[in-house]
Write a protein that holds these residues in place. Structure first.
Motif, PDB file in Angstrom:
ATOM      1  N   ASP A  88       7.853   4.154  -4.207  1.00 26.94           N
ATOM      2  CA  ASP A  88       7.987   4.975  -5.410  1.00 26.94           C
ATOM      3  C   ASP A  88       7.487   6.384  -5.111  1.00 26.94           C
ATOM      4  N   GLN A  94       1.973   9.930  -0.930  1.00 27.44           N
ATOM      5  CA  GLN A  94       0.948   9.462   0.002  1.00 27.44           C
ATOM      6  C   GLN A  94       1.410   9.622   1.454  1.00 27.44           C
TER       7      GLN A  94
ATOM      8  N   TYR B  13       5.896  -9.557  -4.189  1.00 30.78           N
ATOM      9  CA  TYR B  13       5.267  -8.269  -4.451  1.00 30.78           C
ATOM     10  C   TYR B  13       4.928  -8.135  -5.927  1.00 30.78           C
ATOM     11  N   ASP B  32      -5.688   4.150  -0.723  1.00 27.72           N
ATOM     12  CA  ASP B  32      -4.430   4.511  -0.055  1.00 27.72           C
ATOM     13  C   ASP B  32      -4.245   3.736   1.250  1.00 27.72           C
ATOM     14  N   ARG B  33      -5.349   3.590   1.984  1.00 33.03           N
ATOM     15  CA  ARG B  33      -5.273   2.855   3.242  1.00 33.03           C
ATOM     16  C   ARG B  33      -4.857   1.413   2.955  1.00 33.03           C
ATOM     17  N   GLU B  35      -3.113   0.313   0.404  1.00 29.86           N
ATOM     18  CA  GLU B  35      -1.707   0.262  -0.005  1.00 29.86           C
ATOM     19  C   GLU B  35      -0.774   0.337   1.187  1.00 29.86           C
ATOM     20  N   GLU B  36      -1.087   1.254   2.093  1.00 26.43           N
ATOM     21  CA  GLU B  36      -0.232   1.418   3.263  1.00 26.43           C
ATOM     22  C   GLU B  36      -0.273   0.149   4.119  1.00 26.43           C
ATOM     23  N   HIS B  39       1.946  -2.428   2.640  1.00 26.70           N
ATOM     24  CA  HIS B  39       3.353  -2.179   2.970  1.00 26.70           C
ATOM     25  C   HIS B  39       3.666  -2.604   4.400  1.00 26.70           C
ATOM     26  N   GLU B  40       2.724  -2.318   5.291  1.00 23.17           N
ATOM     27  CA  GLU B  40       2.946  -2.712   6.688  1.00 23.17           C
ATOM     28  C   GLU B  40       2.977  -4.225   6.825  1.00 23.17           C
ATOM     29  N   ARG B  43       6.279  -5.464   5.640  1.00 24.86           N
ATOM     30  CA  ARG B  43       7.301  -5.168   6.628  1.00 24.86           C
ATOM     31  C   ARG B  43       7.231  -6.190   7.779  1.00 24.86           C
ATOM     32  N   ARG B  73      -4.581   0.799  12.366  1.00 23.56           N
ATOM     33  CA  ARG B  73      -4.280   2.181  11.989  1.00 23.56           C
ATOM     34  C   ARG B  73      -5.515   3.065  12.174  1.00 23.56           C
ATOM     35  N   ARG B  76      -5.985   3.708  15.786  1.00 28.35           N
ATOM     36  CA  ARG B  76      -5.014   4.685  16.291  1.00 28.35           C
ATOM     37  C   ARG B  76      -5.410   6.098  15.902  1.00 28.35           C
ATOM     38  N   ARG B 130       0.642   0.335 -12.106  1.00 29.31           N
ATOM     39  CA  ARG B 130       1.139   0.475 -10.739  1.00 29.31           C
ATOM     40  C   ARG B 130       0.384  -0.449  -9.786  1.00 29.31           C
ATOM     41  N   GLY B 134       2.251  -3.869 -10.158  1.00 31.15           N
ATOM     42  CA  GLY B 134       3.276  -3.603  -9.149  1.00 31.15           C
ATOM     43  C   GLY B 134       4.472  -2.807  -9.661  1.00 31.15           C
ATOM     44  N   LEU B 135       4.329  -2.114 -10.802  1.00 35.06           N
ATOM     45  CA  LEU B 135       5.419  -1.257 -11.270  1.00 35.06           C
ATOM     46  C   LEU B 135       5.467   0.014 -10.422  1.00 35.06           C
ATOM     47  N   THR B 136       6.652   0.623 -10.345  1.00 38.18           N
ATOM     48  CA  THR B 136       6.749   1.878  -9.597  1.00 38.18           C
ATOM     49  C   THR B 136       6.418   3.050 -10.521  1.00 38.18           C
TER      50      THR B 136
END
Lengths: 134, 409
Positions: A88, A94, B13, B32-33, B35-36, B39-40, B43, B73, B76, B130, B134-136
């Motif tokens: 989104d 981000q 999700y 944020d970390r 959330e990312e 997502h990873e 994936r 991450r 890295r 959100r 899980g809403l966008t």
């Protein structure tokens, strides 16, 4: 959802950065792009040549007029664009916030417009037009 | 195959991202970390599950994979070395975490941080929808009739406040719990009301938001069965039970006493009444429970004439004692009108108008208009309907008032 991200270059500030640091920033940008690719966020991206190689087209009095430029009047240039896949708008924010390119100038993030419905409607109109003529 | 796997993950999700994210935030120490990393992990699931099969416990797999991705991450990026050490030093087994109560606790932590009183009210609702539901961003913007850009900014700012002010990621200690819980319940009720009675726009209800609020209410109730949580959940269920009856096929409003009560959802009512009774029996009765008790009186009645109006006035009195509010006083006045006749109600409503607390509130004037109409004071009714009309932007509400005006002749 796809987002198109326009990265601007603040030429005045960028010119003052020592070249060693410039190279380091470029390296970090390219490394980050690779991370975006690895994580499936990268759709495509291109850097842009400068305004000296830009031409503008304008439709005037039934003709297409080609001119060179426009030459930027500001110190801010569109340096490149990136199409990313994000969940989104906040996810896109981000992802770009972490891009080392944000240190080089302003970024603009715009969601892509889904043209599917418009194309479907247009197809309907055009095939209706064809039937009417037949 | 790829498509069905994608659908499965999307479903996962929607239902589980809040729970997974909640634990990842604690493990990785950053919103944020986390959330990312989530997502990873998703994936990785999309790549690995088709070949290796779906793991026995997909949530545990995603938490564990997300944690590894997050650590990876950090390594890295070769920064935040001290936090990396701390993260790696924490031994973590997702299956143990899910059974020893720490995952449910994380889920509560996430709810409490999204509903933290240090954040503005609208930001709390957006963040909760959100991160927990899980809403966008785009869905939230549509639901609140706001622009995606403004909503995105609200969420970014809220997260910055959480980070910069170092809001603690914790279930509040007992001394703070009542106030913090009140803030969380307020967010849930705001989301519900936005869905149940949209403040503007052409559609009377936005069922998605009400559904999300009830889902949140059930979640909090499963994690923290406090009497007021029961009360709020009951209140939402009892209101939701009338959804089918509230609007006509053409989208127009139908008032409570004109609703076809056979359309009320009996399953939701039964669940709501059980919850109200449990909440009332708990000793400490709060405002949501009292409002639910009021909704339950209506839910139990076969029609306006069979409604226990005297009982309702008593509930309103208790609610007013707890929490003095002109809106509650207005509702009480309407119940008094039903118990003692419209003249008694009108006297109370006029008192509220004199107090001047509800000057722009359209329902005050529409209630007054209705009482005047029943008393045969047509001119006064017309003036009050007109005033109500001047104070509402919502399409169906406006058409309802216009219809009433026409009926007066």
């Amino acid at each position: 959802m796809k987002y198109i991200c326009f990265g601007y270059l603040d030429t005045e500030t960028w010119a003052k950065v020592p070249s060693v640091e410039q190279l380091a920033t470029v390296d970090r940008c390219i490394a980050y792009d690779e991370t975006l690719k690895k994580n499936g966020h990268w759709v495509s991206g291109e850097g842009l040549q400068g305004p000296e190689s830009t031409v503008s087209l304008q439709y005037k009095d039934g003709k297409v007029v080609v001119t060179d430029g426009p030459y930027a009047e500001t110190k801010e240039l569109l340096g490149g664009l990136l199409i990313i896949e994000a969940r989104d708008l906040n996810h896109a924010v981000q992802l770009i916030s972490n891009h080392p390119g944000v240190q080089m100038g302003r970024w603009e993030i715009r969601p892509v417009q889904d043209l599917e419905p418009m194309i479907r409607e247009s197809k309907k109109r055009r095939s209706a037009g064809a039937t009417n003529r037949a | 195959m790829a498509d069905s796997m994608r659908r499965l993950l999307e479903q996962l999700y929607r239902t589980e991202s809040g729970r997974i994210l909640a634990t990842l935030i604690r493990l990785l120490g950053d919103f944020d970390r986390a959330e990312e990393s989530l997502h990873e992990a998703l994936r990785a699931a999309l790549e690995q599950w088709p070949a290796e099969g779906i793991p026995e416990n997909p949530v545990a797999w995603l938490i564990s994979t997300g944690r590894f991705k997050g650590i990876d991450r950090l390594r890295r990026e070769a920064r935040a070395v001290s936090s990396l050490d701390a993260i790696e030093a924490t031994s973590f087994d997702p299956l143990v975490a899910m059974s020893d109560g720490s995952v449910p606790d994380d889920h509560l932590r996430l709810i409490f941080i999204c509903c933290h009183p240090a954040l503005p009210a609208e930001s709390r609702a957006a963040l909760a929808l959100r991160e927990i539901c899980g809403l966008t961003t785009e869905e939230i913007a549509r639901a609140f009739l706001s622009s995606p850009a403004a909503t995105a900014q609200r969420i970014v700012r809220a997260k910055n406040t959480i980070r910069d002010d170092r809001l603690p990621y914790e279930v509040p200690p007992p001394a703070e719990l009542p106030a913090r819980l009140a803030s969380a319940l307020q967010v849930i009720y705001l989301v519900f009301n936005e869905g149940y009675s949209a403040s503007a726009g052409d559609s009377l209800t936005r069922p998605d938001l009400s559904g999300e609020a009830i889902r949140l209410g059930r979640l909090v109730h499963s994690l923290l069965p406090d009497p007021e949580v029961k009360g709020l959940l009951a209140l939402m269920l009892l209101h939701e039970s009338r959804r089918q009856a509230r609007t006509a096929a053409d989208g127009e409003i139908i008032l409570l006493d004109e609703q076809d009560r056979s359309l009320w959802d009996r399953t939701l009512i039964a669940e709501g009444i059980v919850l109200v009774n449990a909440a009332l029996g708990a000793g400490r009765v709060g405002p949501y429970t009292l409002q639910a008790a009021i909704a339950a009186v209506h839910a139990k009645a076969s029609g306006s004439a069979a409604t226990d109006w005297a009982g309702l006035v008593t509930w309103y009195d208790r609610l007013l004692r707890l929490h003095s509010s002109p809106v509650v006083a207005l509702n009480r006045a309407v119940a008094v009108a039903m118990r003692d006749g419209p003249a008694a109600g009108l006297e109370l409503v006029d008192g509220l108008i004199r107090d001047g607390h509800l000057d722009d509130y359209h329902l005050l004037y529409s209630a007054r208009a209705d009482l005047c109409r029943r008393l045969g004071k047509t001119d006064e009714a017309r003036a009050s309907y007109t005033q109500a009309l001047a104070n509402t932007r919502q399409g169906p509400e406006r058409r309802f008032l216009e219809r009433r005006l026409r009926e007066l002749g």
